[in-house]
Design a protein around this motif. Sequence first.
Motif, PDB file in Angstrom:
ATOM      1  N   HIS A  19       1.000  -1.134  -0.006  1.00  0.00           N
ATOM      2  CA  HIS A  19      -0.023  -0.083   0.011  1.00  0.00           C
ATOM      3  C   HIS A  19       0.904   1.162   0.016  1.00  0.00           C
ATOM      4  O   HIS A  19       0.590   2.161  -0.669  1.00  0.00           O
ATOM      5  N   ASN A  40      -5.929 -13.026   2.427  1.00  0.00           N
ATOM      6  CA  ASN A  40      -5.827 -11.668   2.381  1.00  0.00           C
ATOM      7  C   ASN A  40      -4.206 -11.254   1.971  1.00  0.00           C
ATOM      8  O   ASN A  40      -3.897 -10.323   2.201  1.00  0.00           O
ATOM      9  N   TYR A  60      -9.401 -14.830  -0.612  1.00  0.00           N
ATOM     10  CA  TYR A  60      -9.707 -13.269  -1.034  1.00  0.00           C
ATOM     11  C   TYR A  60      -8.160 -12.669  -1.526  1.00  0.00           C
ATOM     12  O   TYR A  60      -7.722 -11.533  -1.422  1.00  0.00           O
ATOM     13  N   ALA A  98     -16.376 -18.829  -5.904  1.00  0.00           N
ATOM     14  CA  ALA A  98     -16.445 -17.031  -5.722  1.00  0.00           C
ATOM     15  C   ALA A  98     -15.196 -16.454  -6.472  1.00  0.00           C
ATOM     16  O   ALA A  98     -14.818 -15.439  -6.151  1.00  0.00           O
TER      17      ALA A  98
ATOM     18  N   PRO B 202     -21.856 -12.669  -1.660  1.00  0.00           N
ATOM     19  CA  PRO B 202     -21.559 -13.502  -2.628  1.00  0.00           C
ATOM     20  C   PRO B 202     -20.347 -14.418  -2.441  1.00  0.00           C
ATOM     21  O   PRO B 202     -20.012 -15.558  -2.814  1.00  0.00           O
ATOM     22  N   ASP B 203     -19.516 -13.708  -1.617  1.00  0.00           N
ATOM     23  CA  ASP B 203     -17.980 -14.543  -1.634  1.00  0.00           C
ATOM     24  C   ASP B 203     -17.788 -15.036  -0.220  1.00  0.00           C
ATOM     25  O   ASP B 203     -16.860 -15.326   0.181  1.00  0.00           O
ATOM     26  N   TRP B 204     -18.839 -15.243   0.487  1.00  0.00           N
ATOM     27  CA  TRP B 204     -18.527 -15.804   1.759  1.00  0.00           C
ATOM     28  C   TRP B 204     -19.963 -16.574   2.397  1.00  0.00           C
ATOM     29  O   TRP B 204     -21.086 -16.341   2.019  1.00  0.00           O
ATOM     30  N   THR B 205     -20.056 -17.659   3.053  1.00  0.00           N
ATOM     31  CA  THR B 205     -20.796 -18.310   3.345  1.00  0.00           C
ATOM     32  C   THR B 205     -21.086 -18.641   4.704  1.00  0.00           C
ATOM     33  O   THR B 205     -21.964 -19.587   5.300  1.00  0.00           O
ATOM     34  N   ASP B 209     -15.976 -17.591   7.492  1.00  0.00           N
ATOM     35  CA  ASP B 209     -15.555 -16.967   6.326  1.00  0.00           C
ATOM     36  C   ASP B 209     -15.811 -15.389   6.386  1.00  0.00           C
ATOM     37  O   ASP B 209     -14.781 -14.646   6.134  1.00  0.00           O
ATOM     38  N   ILE B 212     -12.715 -14.030   7.972  1.00  0.00           N
ATOM     39  CA  ILE B 212     -11.529 -13.537   7.096  1.00  0.00           C
ATOM     40  C   ILE B 212     -11.859 -12.286   6.178  1.00  0.00           C
ATOM     41  O   ILE B 212     -11.142 -11.411   6.032  1.00  0.00           O
ATOM     42  N   LYS B 213     -13.177 -12.224   5.929  1.00  0.00           N
ATOM     43  CA  LYS B 213     -13.641 -11.069   5.110  1.00  0.00           C
ATOM     44  C   LYS B 213     -13.418  -9.716   5.981  1.00  0.00           C
ATOM     45  O   LYS B 213     -12.801  -8.675   5.393  1.00  0.00           O
ATOM     46  N   ALA B 215     -11.243  -9.251   8.102  1.00  0.00           N
ATOM     47  CA  ALA B 215      -9.755  -9.231   8.126  1.00  0.00           C
ATOM     48  C   ALA B 215      -9.306  -8.728   6.852  1.00  0.00           C
ATOM     49  O   ALA B 215      -8.341  -7.830   6.687  1.00  0.00           O
ATOM     50  N   GLU B 216      -9.866  -8.973   5.662  1.00  0.00           N
ATOM     51  CA  GLU B 216      -9.473  -8.316   4.608  1.00  0.00           C
ATOM     52  C   GLU B 216      -9.844  -6.987   4.194  1.00  0.00           C
ATOM     53  O   GLU B 216      -8.888  -6.159   3.792  1.00  0.00           O
ATOM     54  N   ILE B 217     -10.915  -6.342   4.838  1.00  0.00           N
ATOM     55  CA  ILE B 217     -11.333  -5.016   4.720  1.00  0.00           C
ATOM     56  C   ILE B 217     -10.316  -4.602   5.728  1.00  0.00           C
ATOM     57  O   ILE B 217      -9.846  -3.328   5.208  1.00  0.00           O
ATOM     58  N   ARG B 218      -9.908  -4.966   6.683  1.00  0.00           N
ATOM     59  CA  ARG B 218      -8.986  -4.186   7.716  1.00  0.00           C
ATOM     60  C   ARG B 218      -7.649  -3.976   6.890  1.00  0.00           C
ATOM     61  O   ARG B 218      -6.922  -3.230   7.067  1.00  0.00           O
ATOM     62  N   GLU B 219      -7.310  -5.360   6.272  1.00  0.00           N
ATOM     63  CA  GLU B 219      -5.785  -5.112   5.687  1.00  0.00           C
ATOM     64  C   GLU B 219      -5.921  -4.083   4.503  1.00  0.00           C
ATOM     65  O   GLU B 219      -5.089  -3.196   4.302  1.00  0.00           O
ATOM     66  N   ILE B 220      -7.237  -3.962   3.770  1.00  0.00           N
ATOM     67  CA  ILE B 220      -7.081  -2.944   2.352  1.00  0.00           C
ATOM     68  C   ILE B 220      -7.075  -1.694   3.225  1.00  0.00           C
ATOM     69  O   ILE B 220      -6.600  -0.642   2.467  1.00  0.00           O
ATOM     70  N   TRP B 223      -6.106  -1.231   8.827  1.00  0.00           N
ATOM     71  CA  TRP B 223      -6.514  -1.477  10.347  1.00  0.00           C
ATOM     72  C   TRP B 223      -6.723   0.092  10.720  1.00  0.00           C
ATOM     73  O   TRP B 223      -6.839   0.328  11.992  1.00  0.00           O
TER      74      TRP B 223
END
Lengths: 227, 440
Positions: A19, A40, A60, A98, B202-205, B209, B212-213, B215-220, B223
Motif C-alpha cells: 500500500h 488476504n 481473497y 467465488a 456472494p463470496d462468503w458463506t 468466512d 476472514i472477510k 480481516a481483508e477489509i482491515r488489511e485493505i 486497520w
Amino acid sequence: MNKFDLATDSVRELNQALHDQAKELTEREWHVSNPGGKHNLAVGVNEALSIDIDGHAGYYCAGMNQKATVTVHGNVGVGVAENMMSGVVRVKGSASQAAGATAHGGLLVIEGDAGARCGISMKGVDIVVGGSIGHMSCFMAQAGRLVVCGDAGDALGDSLYETRIYVKGTVKSLGSDCIEKEMRAEHLDELKELLHRAGFNEDPASFKRYGSSRQLYNFKVDNASAY
Amino acid sequence: MSDKPTPVLRESATFDRLTIQEIQRAAETGIYDIRGGGTKRKLPHFDDLLLLGASMSRYPLEGYREKCGTDVVLGTRFARKPIHLKIPVTIAGMSFGALSAQAKEALGRGASIAGTSTTTGDGGMTPEERGQSQHLVYQYLPSRYGMNPDDLRKADAIEIVLGQGAKPGGGGMLLGMKVTERVAGMRTLPIGVDQRSACRHPDWTGPDDLAIKIAEIREITDWEKPIYVKIGASRPYYDVKLAIKAGADVIVLDGMQGGTAATQEVFIEHVGIPILAAIPPAVQALQEMDMHRKVQLIVSGGIRTGADVAKAMAMGADAVAIGTAALIALGDNHPRLDEELKKIGSAAGYYDDWQNGQDPAGITTQNPELSRRLDPVEAGRRLANYLRVLVLEAQTMARACGKSHLHNLDPEDLVALTVEAAAMARVPLAGTNWVPGQGF
C-alpha cells in the motif's frame, strides 16, 4: 526486486508495504515466498506493481486489486480477486469458489479449474478459465465477460444481467433467464481477443455463447414460476 | 316508520376491512404488495417501558444546570482511528437510489451540524454525501453496487451489512421506475431494470468466512477504520456472539420496526423481532464475552423520541441510529404536501409508496423535478434541529435519573408497563420486583 518471505514476515507487513507504494513508489517488482495458503495476500493494492506469489494462497488473494499484476504460482482459495477494479490477476493453478466475485474491471485468468460461483455478481471484469467451473457460476452477474475453456456446472448464469458467457465444453444446466445465443462475428472477435490476452490457444469458433433472455428484468407475475 | 332498531354493523376481527381490501387487491393483481416505510401494526416498543426518575432513594441532577455527557467513541476494539461522535444518535444507512442525491446530501449536512455520522447504502457513495458528512460510514453490502477501494479509503468506518430490521434474510428491490441513468451507472445495471439486491454476500458463506472477510477489509484499509457489522434482529444472541468472534468493532442491531425503501408488506409485518426484544439478548451476548462497551452496540428500528434514545441506552446500547425519523425530519409526509399526496392516492402522514419514486417531498425519488424541491441546506438544518431535540430529551430524562452521562443509564432505571414488555426487556413490571422468566 523486493522480497517478502511469509515464513518470517507477516501478511500485515506485506500489505502495508504494498500500500505504501501508492504514496512513494520505490519498487515495482515484488516476490512473495512461503505464502502457505495464508488469507488476504496482496489485497487493496493501488499501484501498477508486479507481484509474484510463489505457492498457494488462501481466501481473497488480490482482493480489490487496482492496477497491479498479481501472479499466483499455485492454487487459491475463496474469492480470488474479489471486487477487482483493474489490473491482472493470474492463477497458475486452480481456484476455489467465488473467483472474481463482484469484480468491476481488469482481467482474471485461472489456468486450472474454478469452483462454484465463479464470477458471481461480476460487474465488468473479464474472467478466463482454462479448465472447468462449478455450479451457480455468474449468478446475478451484471457486466463483463466470462470465458470457460472446459465445462460449466449446474445453473450457469442464473438471474444473469448483461454479462456475456462463452463456454467451449458442456454446460450441465442453465439457470433462470439464461439462454444460448448466436455467435456472431463481433463475438468471435471479442472472444479471440480475450483468449489471446489470457494466453490460451483455443479456437473461438469452438465456443458457444450464453446470456440473459432479459425476461426477468422487471418483475411480472407471469414470471413467478421462474423464481 | 319501523320500530326496529337500526342494525349495528360489526366488523370481523379476523377479516377486518383492511384484510378484506388486501385479499381483494391480491385477487385482482396476482402479486404481493410492495411498499416502503416500516411496520404499521402496534408492536411491543419503548413506549411499553418507563424511566424511574429520582425521588428519595436516587438523587437527580439539575435539569438546566448540571452536565450530562452525550459523546460516544465507536470502534475502540481494533481500529487505529475510532470515530468520536458528539451525540449517540447516528443516521442509518439509506441508499442513493432509494433516496435522492439532495436527500443524501441533507442527511450529511444535518448529521455534521449535530456532530454525528451518516451512512451510505446500497447505491454506493455519492460525492454530495461524502462532501457534506463529517463522519461517513460506508456500507459493504451483499450487492456491492458501486463498491470500490477508493471509497473504502475515503470512509471513516465500514459497515458490513448482513441484514436489515425490516427484512432480515431478504434482499432489496429498487423498482425500475427509480433506476435513472445515474443510479444505473453507479450500480452497473441497465436503466429502468428492477435492481435486485442480493440477500447474502456472494463470496462468503458463514461466520468463519466473515472473520476472514473482516480481516481483508482491515488489511485493505490498513486497520485504520472501525468495522461495523449490521444484523437484522431475529436471533440477536447468536448473531452478536458470532459477529464479536468474527472481529467486529461495532455491532448495529436493527429491529423490525425499522424502515425500508421497498419490500413486501408481508415481510415488513411478519419477519424479525422488535428492537425491544432484541436488545437484551444482544447485551447478554456482549456481557458473556466480556465485550460490553468494548464492542459498541448501536440499535435502531423505530427510534422516534429522546425517550426512545434514553431507554435504548438504559438497556445497554452505546448509541442509536435513525432512518425513517430522519426522513420525516427532512420533510417527508409534511402536512403542506397533503394535497399532492392525495392526488397519488395517499395523504400526509400516510405516504409509504417510497418504491414508486413519486414522493412530492423530493426525498424518496429520482425524479429530477421532484428531487429539486428539496433544499439540502434547509432540510439539513431541520434534521440537525431534530437530532438536538432527541439528545436534549434524552439528557433531561437521564438527569432525572441522576445520571451525568447518557451511558450511565442502566436497566435499573427502567420498569415495564406490560408483562410482555417486562419479559422482552428483562426489566420489572412496574410496581413489582417481578421480571418474567426470572422468578419472584
